[in-house]
Design a protein around this motif. Structure first.
Motif, short mmCIF file in Angstrom:
data_model
loop_
_atom_site.label_atom_id
_atom_site.label_comp_id
_atom_site.label_asym_id
_atom_site.label_seq_id
_atom_site.Cartn_x
_atom_site.Cartn_y
_atom_site.Cartn_z
N ARG A 53 5.70 11.09 10.54
CA ARG A 53 4.55 11.21 9.63
C ARG A 53 4.96 11.27 8.17
O ARG A 53 4.20 10.88 7.29
N GLU A 54 6.17 11.76 7.90
CA GLU A 54 6.65 11.85 6.52
C GLU A 54 7.11 10.50 5.97
O GLU A 54 7.19 10.31 4.77
N PRO A 56 6.92 6.68 4.81
CA PRO A 56 5.89 5.72 4.40
C PRO A 56 5.72 4.65 5.48
O PRO A 56 6.65 4.36 6.23
N ARG A 57 4.55 4.08 5.57
CA ARG A 57 4.26 3.08 6.61
C ARG A 57 5.28 1.95 6.60
O ARG A 57 5.72 1.50 7.65
N ARG A 59 8.40 2.00 5.88
CA ARG A 59 9.64 2.45 6.53
C ARG A 59 9.44 2.55 8.05
O ARG A 59 10.35 2.25 8.81
N GLN A 60 8.26 2.98 8.47
CA GLN A 60 7.97 3.04 9.91
C GLN A 60 8.08 1.65 10.53
O GLN A 60 8.68 1.47 11.58
N ASP A 77 -0.92 -4.71 6.34
CA ASP A 77 -1.10 -3.34 5.90
C ASP A 77 -1.82 -3.33 4.56
O ASP A 77 -1.67 -4.26 3.77
N ASN A 79 -1.27 -0.94 2.42
CA ASN A 79 -0.45 -0.12 1.54
C ASN A 79 0.92 -0.76 1.42
O ASN A 79 1.63 -0.92 2.42
N ASP A 81 3.47 0.51 -0.20
CA ASP A 81 4.51 1.51 -0.49
C ASP A 81 5.52 1.63 0.66
O ASP A 81 5.16 1.55 1.82
N GLY A 82 6.76 1.83 0.29
CA GLY A 82 7.79 2.12 1.27
C GLY A 82 8.37 0.92 1.99
O GLY A 82 9.14 1.08 2.93
N TRP A 83 8.02 -0.27 1.56
CA TRP A 83 8.54 -1.48 2.20
C TRP A 83 9.90 -1.82 1.61
O TRP A 83 10.05 -1.93 0.40
#
Length: 122
Positions: A53-54, A56-57, A59-60, A77, A79, A81-83
């Motif tokens: 859950r911590e 970013p999408r 990274r998931q 997606d 969002n 962020d976190g790619w």
């Protein structure tokens, strides 16, 4: 939309898999045509829920790509962020309200699917 692409499979990236404790229960909420294409989720039972859950999408999704190693893939997606840089070109950024119904996202998705199908045919 996916009818011309019978080989497309879906991996769900949603917190609902954690809530329902089952990718099958979440997939059951999809229309039958999409449900049949679901092969898993970015969250699985061997993962730590709080750590997942911590993340970013982006990274998931990247972690799942590294684990599954698909030949070709796209991520939808709303969002960005976190790619990671190597994965960003595979992201079809959707509208937070309209999703893939936004003209830009739908056009990009169609173009990417067509490109993948053309590449696979050669």
């Amino acid at each position: 939309m996916l009818d011309p692409y019978p080989d497309v499979r879906i991996v769900l990236s949603t917190s609902w898999v954690i809530v329902y404790r089952s990718v099958l229960k979440v997939a059951h909420r999809l229309p039958a045509g999409l449900r049949a294409r679901v092969v898993g989720a970015t969250f699985h039972g061997e993962m730590d829920v709080s750590r997942f859950r911590e993340m970013p999408r982006g990274r998931q999704v990247c972690a799942d790509i590294v684990r599954r190693r698909p030949v070709a893939w796209l991520a939808l997606d709303d969002n960005g962020d976190g790619w990671l840089s190597w994965a960003r070109e595979h992201l079809v950024l959707t509208d937070p309200v309209l999703g893939i119904a936004s003209p830009q996202a739908l056009a990009r998705l169609k173009a990417e699917l067509a490109g993948m199908a053309t590449h696979a045919a050669h």
